[in-house]
Design an enzyme around this catalytic site. Structure first.
Site, PDB file in Angstrom:
ATOM      1  N   SER A 154       8.147  10.412  -2.304  1.00  0.00           N
ATOM      2  CA  SER A 154       7.669  11.650  -1.656  1.00  0.00           C
ATOM      3  C   SER A 154       6.883  11.339  -0.386  1.00  0.00           C
ATOM      4  O   SER A 154       6.893  12.116   0.567  1.00  0.00           O
ATOM      5  CB  SER A 154       6.812  12.478  -2.623  1.00  0.00           C
ATOM      6  N   ASP A 187       8.422   8.449  -6.386  1.00  0.00           N
ATOM      7  CA  ASP A 187       9.600   9.269  -6.076  1.00  0.00           C
ATOM      8  C   ASP A 187       9.897   9.326  -4.585  1.00  0.00           C
ATOM      9  O   ASP A 187      10.648  10.176  -4.126  1.00  0.00           O
ATOM     10  CB  ASP A 187       9.391  10.700  -6.605  1.00  0.00           C
ATOM     11  N   HIS A 204      -6.293  -6.039  -1.845  1.00  0.00           N
ATOM     12  CA  HIS A 204      -7.126  -6.174  -0.644  1.00  0.00           C
ATOM     13  C   HIS A 204      -7.380  -7.645  -0.301  1.00  0.00           C
ATOM     14  O   HIS A 204      -8.189  -7.940   0.558  1.00  0.00           O
ATOM     15  CB  HIS A 204      -8.433  -5.377  -0.798  1.00  0.00           C
ATOM     16  N   THR A 205      -6.675  -8.542  -0.939  1.00  0.00           N
ATOM     17  CA  THR A 205      -6.574  -9.936  -0.476  1.00  0.00           C
ATOM     18  C   THR A 205      -5.707  -9.962   0.793  1.00  0.00           C
ATOM     19  O   THR A 205      -5.629 -10.979   1.473  1.00  0.00           O
ATOM     20  CB  THR A 205      -5.944 -10.836  -1.566  1.00  0.00           C
ATOM     21  N   ASN A 262      -3.515   8.859   4.398  1.00  0.00           N
ATOM     22  CA  ASN A 262      -2.316   8.307   5.052  1.00  0.00           C
ATOM     23  C   ASN A 262      -2.305   8.443   6.574  1.00  0.00           C
ATOM     24  O   ASN A 262      -1.706   7.618   7.275  1.00  0.00           O
ATOM     25  CB  ASN A 262      -1.056   8.998   4.502  1.00  0.00           C
ATOM     26  N   THR A 280      -8.772 -15.170   3.996  1.00  0.00           N
ATOM     27  CA  THR A 280      -7.314 -15.372   4.120  1.00  0.00           C
ATOM     28  C   THR A 280      -6.561 -14.025   4.036  1.00  0.00           C
ATOM     29  O   THR A 280      -5.881 -13.754   3.039  1.00  0.00           O
ATOM     30  CB  THR A 280      -6.807 -16.283   2.975  1.00  0.00           C
ATOM     31  N   PRO A 331      -7.644   7.556  -4.323  1.00  0.00           N
ATOM     32  CA  PRO A 331      -9.088   7.314  -4.257  1.00  0.00           C
ATOM     33  C   PRO A 331      -9.531   6.953  -2.840  1.00  0.00           C
ATOM     34  O   PRO A 331      -8.781   6.337  -2.095  1.00  0.00           O
ATOM     35  CB  PRO A 331      -9.296   6.127  -5.210  1.00  0.00           C
ATOM     36  N   HIS A 370       0.583   4.377  -2.545  1.00  0.00           N
ATOM     37  CA  HIS A 370       0.365   5.761  -2.102  1.00  0.00           C
ATOM     38  C   HIS A 370       1.543   6.664  -2.468  1.00  0.00           C
ATOM     39  O   HIS A 370       1.388   7.879  -2.529  1.00  0.00           O
ATOM     40  CB  HIS A 370       0.080   5.794  -0.595  1.00  0.00           C
ATOM     41  N   ASP A 413      -4.173 -14.493  -2.571  1.00  0.00           N
ATOM     42  CA  ASP A 413      -4.965 -15.455  -3.360  1.00  0.00           C
ATOM     43  C   ASP A 413      -6.148 -14.693  -3.957  1.00  0.00           C
ATOM     44  O   ASP A 413      -6.230 -13.470  -3.821  1.00  0.00           O
ATOM     45  CB  ASP A 413      -5.440 -16.629  -2.469  1.00  0.00           C
ATOM     46  N   ARG A 455       0.828  -1.213   0.000  1.00  0.00           N
ATOM     47  CA  ARG A 455       0.000   0.000   0.000  1.00  0.00           C
ATOM     48  C   ARG A 455       0.868   1.271   0.000  1.00  0.00           C
ATOM     49  O   ARG A 455       0.540   2.258  -0.667  1.00  0.00           O
ATOM     50  CB  ARG A 455      -0.923  -0.014   1.218  1.00  0.00           C
TER      51      ARG A 455
END
Ligand code: HEM
Length: 322
Positions: free
Chosen positions: A78, A76, A195-196, A96, A246, A165, A68, A251, A64
């Site tokens: 940042s 970069d 998001h697994t 964040n 899981t 988003p 982000h 998966d 993640r």
């Protein structure tokens, strides 16, 4: 020497010299550190693996963090910069704040690589490699990472707020925020498959589990309500897994959950509507198609507007500019 030969040789020389004079166009390359710091990738791999073996969720957090980073002025690093009088840190942007994790893991990998090759390996490349190692560590796909990104000297809290988003986005908003970064709708659905892994906080999915929409499984909503009270301000940061089956391994259960209306975030469940539905159907049926699409989309995401050549810097530490 005939006049013809003279002209030929001078024009060849001219062509050659203008070619070598021309600064070669800098671009990312999978062999970038092979001569500059041959041990870079293995040092980073070891450091990231250690962190994930201490805490499995770290794999999710690092993937993640890379996302982000890349969506805000390109990949970069940042996102890693702390607030100063001249830097408006992205760490406190809404997507964040109290949410992005793994900064200390990237900093530790940087420290390890600085000991061997000071001033050579960028924080942006470390983040990109960390995301790949994180995927591999939790049985996800691997891919070749092209390297040579450099680090920014700036950050943008306002771009972090506008370009990342949110969980309440409509499908059209999701599609356009990824299209703005050169990513297709199929890339967007595949990348949402991250998001697994990992967890989300109650305040980000409360509306969904207390709404009376028909797009949520009743049993699933009632289970989630147990640890996410309806009253705003109570249990806001309580965690629930993004993949209810899981959450610690890579998966395609995330997509299978969506088919059963058991997506945790509104922005997850919405992928079963409109044009995205075909991709959810494909990835829930075919785990290999998902893994391949994910790897390809991660490569694309990792190459959003990199700073290369003489642009940007190689930071000595990741949280501040030199
Ligand atoms: C499609 C739009 C997306 C939205 C609206 C979204 C939103 C969110 C939200 C709200 C959370 C929970 C944060 C928290 O509770 O603090 C989350 C977690 C997460 N997101 Fe996304 N996300 C999206 C796409 C992505 C992409 C493209 C990736 C990676 C390529 C990604 C990777 C993750 C991971 C791995 C977690 C779990 C992090 C952890 O446990 O530390 N997400 N996301």
């Amino acid at each position: 020497m005939g006049q013809f030969n003279f002209v030929l040789i001078t024009s060849l020389l001219l062509a050659f010299s203008t070619n070598i004079m021309k600064p070669c166009e800098a671009q990312l390359s999978s062999t970038f550190y092979d001569s500059r710091c041959p041990r870079a990738t293995s040092i980073i791999r070891t450091s990231i693996r250690q962190a994930i073996s201490r805490e499995r969720r770290m794999a999710a957090s690092l993937i993640r963090l890379h996302f982000h980073d890349c969506f805000v002025q390109g990949c970069d690093a940042s996102i890693l910069l702390d607030e100063t009088s001249s830097i408006q840190s992205e760490k406190t942007a809404f997507p964040n704040r109290n949410s992005a994790r793994g900064f200390e893991v990237i900093e530790a990998a940087k420290l390890a690589v600085e000991r061997v090759c000071p001033g050579v390996v960028s924080c942006a490349d470390i983040l990109t490699l960390a995301a790949r190692e994180a995927s591999v560590a939790v049985s996800g796909p691997s891919w070749t990472v092209r390297l040579g990104r450099r680090d920014s000297t700036t950050a943008s809290r306002s771009l972090a707020n506008s370009d990342l988003p949110g969980p309440g986005s409509t499908l059209a908003q999701l599609i356009s925020s990824f299209a703005n970064k050169g990513l297709s709708e199929r890339d967007m659905v595949a990348l949402s498959g991250s998001h697994t892994l990992g967890q989300a906080q109650c305040f980000l999915f409360r509306t969904r589990i207390y709404g009376n929409g028909s797009d949520v499984d009743a049993g699933f909503a009632s289970t989630r309500r147990r640890r996410c009270p309806q009253t705003i301000g109570t249990g806001d940061s309580n965690l629930a897994p993004l993949d209810l089956v899981t959450p610690n391994s890579f998966d395609n259960n995330y997509f299978k959950n969506l088919n059963q209306r058991k997506g945790l975030l509104q922005s997850d469940q919405i992928l079963t509507t409109g044009t995205s539905a075909t991709f959810v159907a494909e990835f829930s049926r075919n785990p290999r198609a998902f893994a391949t699409a994910f790897a390809n989309a991660m490569i694309k995401m990792g190459e959003i507007q990199p700073l290369v050549g003489t642009n940007g810097i190689i930071r000595r530490v990741c949280n501040a500019i030199n």
